[in-house]
Motif scaffolding. Structure first.
Motif, PDB file in Angstrom:
ATOM      1  N   ALA A 126       0.832  -1.199   0.000  1.00  0.00           N
ATOM      2  CA  ALA A 126       0.000   0.000   0.000  1.00  0.00           C
ATOM      3  C   ALA A 126       0.868   1.251   0.000  1.00  0.00           C
ATOM      4  O   ALA A 126       1.805   1.374   0.790  1.00  0.00           O
ATOM      5  CB  ALA A 126      -0.922   0.013   1.224  1.00  0.00           C
ATOM      6  N   ALA A 127       0.537   2.183  -0.902  1.00  0.00           N
ATOM      7  CA  ALA A 127       1.135   3.518  -0.935  1.00  0.00           C
ATOM      8  C   ALA A 127       0.092   4.485  -0.415  1.00  0.00           C
ATOM      9  O   ALA A 127      -1.014   4.559  -0.956  1.00  0.00           O
ATOM     10  CB  ALA A 127       1.552   3.884  -2.351  1.00  0.00           C
ATOM     11  N   MET A 128       0.438   5.253   0.629  1.00  0.00           N
ATOM     12  CA  MET A 128      -0.557   6.046   1.327  1.00  0.00           C
ATOM     13  C   MET A 128      -0.069   7.475   1.581  1.00  0.00           C
ATOM     14  O   MET A 128       1.109   7.780   1.481  1.00  0.00           O
ATOM     15  CB  MET A 128      -0.906   5.385   2.667  1.00  0.00           C
ATOM     16  N   ASP A 129      -1.020   8.329   1.935  1.00  0.00           N
ATOM     17  CA  ASP A 129      -0.745   9.681   2.414  1.00  0.00           C
ATOM     18  C   ASP A 129      -0.361   9.592   3.894  1.00  0.00           C
ATOM     19  O   ASP A 129      -0.905   8.757   4.629  1.00  0.00           O
ATOM     20  CB  ASP A 129      -2.012  10.522   2.246  1.00  0.00           C
ATOM     21  N   GLY A 141      -4.001  -6.970   6.750  1.00  0.00           N
ATOM     22  CA  GLY A 141      -4.271  -7.386   5.375  1.00  0.00           C
ATOM     23  C   GLY A 141      -3.182  -7.038   4.381  1.00  0.00           C
ATOM     24  O   GLY A 141      -3.155  -7.566   3.269  1.00  0.00           O
ATOM     25  N   CYS A 142      -2.277  -6.123   4.750  1.00  0.00           N
ATOM     26  CA  CYS A 142      -1.192  -5.710   3.858  1.00  0.00           C
ATOM     27  C   CYS A 142       0.125  -6.334   4.313  1.00  0.00           C
ATOM     28  O   CYS A 142       0.319  -6.625   5.490  1.00  0.00           O
ATOM     29  CB  CYS A 142      -1.051  -4.188   3.852  1.00  0.00           C
ATOM     30  N   ASP A 143       1.026  -6.517   3.377  1.00  0.00           N
ATOM     31  CA  ASP A 143       2.353  -7.035   3.686  1.00  0.00           C
ATOM     32  C   ASP A 143       3.392  -5.932   3.749  1.00  0.00           C
ATOM     33  O   ASP A 143       4.388  -6.042   4.464  1.00  0.00           O
ATOM     34  CB  ASP A 143       2.771  -8.064   2.633  1.00  0.00           C
ATOM     35  N   LEU A 144       3.167  -4.880   2.973  1.00  0.00           N
ATOM     36  CA  LEU A 144       4.073  -3.734   2.915  1.00  0.00           C
ATOM     37  C   LEU A 144       3.225  -2.471   2.926  1.00  0.00           C
ATOM     38  O   LEU A 144       2.239  -2.370   2.196  1.00  0.00           O
ATOM     39  CB  LEU A 144       4.918  -3.772   1.641  1.00  0.00           C
ATOM     40  N   LEU A 145       3.599  -1.501   3.760  1.00  0.00           N
ATOM     41  CA  LEU A 145       2.882  -0.229   3.804  1.00  0.00           C
ATOM     42  C   LEU A 145       3.912   0.894   3.856  1.00  0.00           C
ATOM     43  O   LEU A 145       4.885   0.818   4.626  1.00  0.00           O
ATOM     44  CB  LEU A 145       1.974  -0.117   5.028  1.00  0.00           C
ATOM     45  N   THR A 146       3.701   1.911   3.056  1.00  0.00           N
ATOM     46  CA  THR A 146       4.570   3.075   3.107  1.00  0.00           C
ATOM     47  C   THR A 146       3.729   4.316   2.883  1.00  0.00           C
ATOM     48  O   THR A 146       2.569   4.232   2.462  1.00  0.00           O
ATOM     49  CB  THR A 146       5.710   2.985   2.079  1.00  0.00           C
ATOM     50  N   CYS A 147       4.292   5.493   3.191  1.00  0.00           N
ATOM     51  CA  CYS A 147       3.535   6.737   3.025  1.00  0.00           C
ATOM     52  C   CYS A 147       4.471   7.881   2.692  1.00  0.00           C
ATOM     53  O   CYS A 147       5.702   7.749   2.752  1.00  0.00           O
ATOM     54  CB  CYS A 147       2.709   7.053   4.271  1.00  0.00           C
ATOM     55  N   TYR A 148       3.870   9.018   2.314  1.00  0.00           N
ATOM     56  CA  TYR A 148       4.648  10.209   2.002  1.00  0.00           C
ATOM     57  C   TYR A 148       5.540  10.577   3.181  1.00  0.00           C
ATOM     58  O   TYR A 148       5.232  10.277   4.335  1.00  0.00           O
ATOM     59  CB  TYR A 148       3.742  11.413   1.707  1.00  0.00           C
ATOM     60  N   ARG A 149       6.609  11.314   2.861  1.00  0.00           N
ATOM     61  CA  ARG A 149       7.533  11.778   3.902  1.00  0.00           C
ATOM     62  C   ARG A 149       7.642  13.300   3.923  1.00  0.00           C
ATOM     63  O   ARG A 149       8.520  13.844   4.596  1.00  0.00           O
ATOM     64  CB  ARG A 149       8.905  11.139   3.687  1.00  0.00           C
ATOM     65  N   THR A 150       6.763  13.952   3.180  1.00  0.00           N
ATOM     66  CA  THR A 150       6.781  15.416   3.137  1.00  0.00           C
ATOM     67  C   THR A 150       5.369  15.960   3.244  1.00  0.00           C
ATOM     68  O   THR A 150       4.409  15.356   2.767  1.00  0.00           O
ATOM     69  CB  THR A 150       7.400  15.933   1.821  1.00  0.00           C
ATOM     70  N   ALA A 151       5.248  17.121   3.891  1.00  0.00           N
ATOM     71  CA  ALA A 151       3.990  17.861   3.963  1.00  0.00           C
ATOM     72  C   ALA A 151       4.344  19.355   3.936  1.00  0.00           C
ATOM     73  O   ALA A 151       4.973  19.821   4.888  1.00  0.00           O
ATOM     74  CB  ALA A 151       3.227  17.512   5.233  1.00  0.00           C
ATOM     75  N   HIS A 153       2.977  17.748   0.287  1.00  0.00           N
ATOM     76  CA  HIS A 153       3.368  16.466  -0.281  1.00  0.00           C
ATOM     77  C   HIS A 153       4.049  16.655  -1.642  1.00  0.00           C
ATOM     78  O   HIS A 153       3.380  16.789  -2.669  1.00  0.00           O
ATOM     79  CB  HIS A 153       2.146  15.572  -0.446  1.00  0.00           C
ATOM     80  N   VAL A 154       5.373  16.650  -1.632  1.00  0.00           N
ATOM     81  CA  VAL A 154       6.115  16.764  -2.887  1.00  0.00           C
ATOM     82  C   VAL A 154       6.744  15.435  -3.290  1.00  0.00           C
ATOM     83  O   VAL A 154       7.484  15.376  -4.276  1.00  0.00           O
ATOM     84  CB  VAL A 154       7.194  17.867  -2.784  1.00  0.00           C
ATOM     85  N   ASP A 155       6.444  14.368  -2.551  1.00  0.00           N
ATOM     86  CA  ASP A 155       7.024  13.058  -2.852  1.00  0.00           C
ATOM     87  C   ASP A 155       5.945  12.012  -3.125  1.00  0.00           C
ATOM     88  O   ASP A 155       6.136  10.825  -2.863  1.00  0.00           O
ATOM     89  CB  ASP A 155       7.929  12.595  -1.709  1.00  0.00           C
ATOM     90  N   VAL A 156       4.821  12.460  -3.680  1.00  0.00           N
ATOM     91  CA  VAL A 156       3.688  11.561  -3.918  1.00  0.00           C
ATOM     92  C   VAL A 156       4.075  10.423  -4.860  1.00  0.00           C
ATOM     93  O   VAL A 156       3.867   9.237  -4.566  1.00  0.00           O
ATOM     94  CB  VAL A 156       2.489  12.351  -4.471  1.00  0.00           C
ATOM     95  N   TRP A 157       4.647  10.778  -6.015  1.00  0.00           N
ATOM     96  CA  TRP A 157       4.949   9.750  -7.015  1.00  0.00           C
ATOM     97  C   TRP A 157       6.152   8.917  -6.594  1.00  0.00           C
ATOM     98  O   TRP A 157       6.225   7.718  -6.894  1.00  0.00           O
ATOM     99  CB  TRP A 157       5.160  10.409  -8.371  1.00  0.00           C
ATOM    100  N   GLU A 158       7.078   9.508  -5.872  1.00  0.00           N
ATOM    101  CA  GLU A 158       8.196   8.753  -5.323  1.00  0.00           C
ATOM    102  C   GLU A 158       7.699   7.676  -4.357  1.00  0.00           C
ATOM    103  O   GLU A 158       8.210   6.554  -4.336  1.00  0.00           O
ATOM    104  CB  GLU A 158       9.132   9.724  -4.608  1.00  0.00           C
ATOM    105  N   THR A 159       6.676   8.017  -3.577  1.00  0.00           N
ATOM    106  CA  THR A 159       6.118   7.060  -2.623  1.00  0.00           C
ATOM    107  C   THR A 159       5.452   5.898  -3.346  1.00  0.00           C
ATOM    108  O   THR A 159       5.606   4.726  -2.959  1.00  0.00           O
ATOM    109  CB  THR A 159       5.112   7.766  -1.703  1.00  0.00           C
ATOM    110  N   ARG A 160       4.701   6.198  -4.382  1.00  0.00           N
ATOM    111  CA  ARG A 160       4.049   5.122  -5.143  1.00  0.00           C
ATOM    112  C   ARG A 160       5.081   4.207  -5.791  1.00  0.00           C
ATOM    113  O   ARG A 160       4.915   2.979  -5.808  1.00  0.00           O
ATOM    114  CB  ARG A 160       3.119   5.736  -6.186  1.00  0.00           C
ATOM    115  N   GLU A 161       6.147   4.805  -6.304  1.00  0.00           N
ATOM    116  CA  GLU A 161       7.196   3.977  -6.893  1.00  0.00           C
ATOM    117  C   GLU A 161       7.864   3.106  -5.824  1.00  0.00           C
ATOM    118  O   GLU A 161       8.150   1.922  -6.058  1.00  0.00           O
ATOM    119  CB  GLU A 161       8.244   4.856  -7.576  1.00  0.00           C
ATOM    120  N   ARG A 162       8.091   3.673  -4.646  1.00  0.00           N
ATOM    121  CA  ARG A 162       8.719   2.911  -3.569  1.00  0.00           C
ATOM    122  C   ARG A 162       7.850   1.720  -3.172  1.00  0.00           C
ATOM    123  O   ARG A 162       8.348   0.607  -2.958  1.00  0.00           O
ATOM    124  CB  ARG A 162       8.965   3.820  -2.364  1.00  0.00           C
ATOM    125  N   ALA A 163       6.531   1.942  -3.082  1.00  0.00           N
ATOM    126  CA  ALA A 163       5.621   0.853  -2.734  1.00  0.00           C
ATOM    127  C   ALA A 163       5.662  -0.251  -3.777  1.00  0.00           C
ATOM    128  O   ALA A 163       5.643  -1.445  -3.448  1.00  0.00           O
ATOM    129  CB  ALA A 163       4.196   1.382  -2.582  1.00  0.00           C
TER     130      ALA A 163
END
Length: 475
Positions: A126-129, A141-151, A153-163
């Motif tokens: 899961a890629a989350m805010d 229910g998830c095996d991997l969860l990550t979220c943005y690291r900026t507010a 939010h300038v790392d939205v697409w970086e987070t999705r790629e990381r997930a």
């Protein structure tokens, strides 16, 4: 390695204190090739050998709770798509703070539905805010969860790629990652947790170091979502890794750091009532343009976008009414008012009531008597107009929108550099506005996303929780 990974999600932040209801018309829905085209990393070496299967992705501006029929239809579409498996994994691209009318823990419900069809074996990432919520059900229910690291939010697409990358790597390694969830009994508005300033800046700066440790795959800190009245709304830390002990240490270390910083969180800008903000903004010698955040009705956090309180206070100022001060108000959602004046020639005199149709708190609809200054079509706001009242340009929109981009102001003929005061329905200023603002205050205005959490009628939060309960404990 040949992998088959489904991609799907329902992305919205929902205030349960907002009278707005988010329906199908509020969402942008993508499927098929259009969904995959959102991700520019699909051709990278690590992703190229994967069959990415697009199901459906629905995304909306934050708003009120989602109408059940809309949510149920997208959930059913996701489940039906997954039934066409088998799949090795699922990439969940969602926010994490969706509420659905009459239900709690919408993302927990969604992951439960997903697991009911794919079973326990495929991995889910899961890629989350970072303003989302991590319930026990979602975590299980998830095996991997990550979220943005900026507010902001300038790392939205970086987070999705990381997930996605974490998912592909884990599938290639075989086995299941270890994971640890630590709930931190803190609930704060995003405007007190911006990563532009301490302590959030330092807290999030620790994440890359922690996740680089041997045995750790990812570490993530969720601030949580303050404007939904659900038990899952709280701070959270999740770590995932290949080593159970290292993973648990990472999560508990970050959770303790979050808790230890609790008294240091403060608003990202000076605050005051709307009148106090106007006093400062209009004072001789104040820098121009001076921005004021109408934070209680911020549509970027779920506000109805039509509370008229801040506008009424601006219109009460003689220097704005007589035109000696140049001001902008962005904006009010009112398709009825736009329809009444939007067909007239620019320059026409207008008299129209606007605002207060969804969120009816005082002062309700306001009478705007002035001149039609501009009419435009906005990709976010639909048909939009500017009504000039004295020195004030009042923007009215056909769809809820947040005036976070300077191009949206220019579309209605306004260069904010030439304004004395710009009031915008927003919380912390998004990057373009932050750069444009010579001065800035956060007005603690009323609305569905009131920054003063003590004024909100919580009934379902897991208590005690800081700062609502000073006796909250951690560990």
């Amino acid at each position: 390695m040949s992998l088959r990974i489904a991609v799907c999600g329902i992305h919205i932040e929902s205030s349960t204190f907002s009278p707005h209801l988010s329906g199908t018309a509020d969402f942008e829905v993508t499927r098929g090739r259009a969904l995959l085209d959102r991700y520019d990393w699909l051709g990278d070496d690590w992703a190229a050998g994967v069959e990415w299967v697009p199901l459906v992705h629905a995304r909306a501006l934050p708003g009120g709770a989602v109408e059940p029929a809309a949510y149920d239809a997208w959930r059913a579409e996701i489940v039906e798509g997954l039934a066409e498996g088998p799949f090795d994994g699922v990439l969940l691209d969602f926010h994490g703070a969706m509420s659905v009318v009459g239900r709690q823990d919408a993302e927990g419900d969604l992951i439960t539905a997903i697991r009911s069809v794919i079973g326990p074996e495929p991995l889910v990432s899961a890629a989350m805010d970072l303003h989302g919520n991590v319930s026990e059900t979602l975590f299980d229910g998830c095996d991997l969860l990550t979220c943005y690291r900026t507010a902001p939010h300038v790392d939205v697409w970086e987070t999705r790629e990381r997930a996605a990358r974490n998912l592909v790597t884990a599938l290639g390694a075989g086995g299941r990652p270890h994971k640890t969830l630590v709930h931190v009994p803190i609930l704060l508005p995003g405007e007190m947790t911006s990563t532009r300033v301490e302590p959030a800046r330092g807290l999030y700066a620790r994440v890359p170091e922690v996740e680089s440790r041997p045995g750790v795959i990812d570490a993530a800190i969720w601030i949580g979502f303050a404007w939904a009245d659900e038990p899952r709304c709280t701070g959270a830390v999740v770590a995932t890794g290949t080593d159970a002990a290292a993973t648990e240490r990472a999560a508990r270390e970050l959770g303790q750091a979050f808790w230890d910083a609790r008294d240091d969180f403060a608003f990202v800008a000076p605050t005051g009532s709307m009148d106090e903000c106007l006093d400062t903004a209009l004072k001789e010698g104040s820098p121009r343009p001076y921005f004021i955040s109408d934070s209680g009705d911020n549509p970027g956090a779920g506000g109805a976008d039509d509370v008229t309180y801040a506008l009424e206070r601006m219109l009460a100022r003689p220097e704005i009414r007589d035109g000696s001060a140049r001001a902008v108000y962005a904006s009010l959602f009112d398709p009825e008012a736009v329809a009444r004046v939007g067909h007239l020639p620019v320059g026409s005199p207008v008299s129209v009531r606007a605002g207060g149709r969804l969120d009816t708190r005082d002062p309700g609809p306001l009478l705007l008597e002035g001149t039609l200054e501009a009419v435009a079509d906005d990709p976010d706001g639909g048909r939009v107009v500017s009504v000039r009242v004295g020195g004030l340009s009042v923007f009215l929109t056909s769809r809820r929108m947040q005036y976070r981009l300077l191009s949206s102001y220019r579309r209605l003929g306004v260069d904010v550099a030439g304004a004395d005061v710009v009031t915008v329905k927003i919380g912390y200023l998004e990057p373009e506005l932050f750069e444009a603002a010579a001065g800035w205050m956060l007005a603690l205005t009323p609305g569905g996303v009131d920054q003063d959490l003590h004024r909100l009628p919580y009934r379902n939060l897991r208590r005690p929780i800081f700062p609502l309960d000073r006796d909250a404990t951690f560990g």
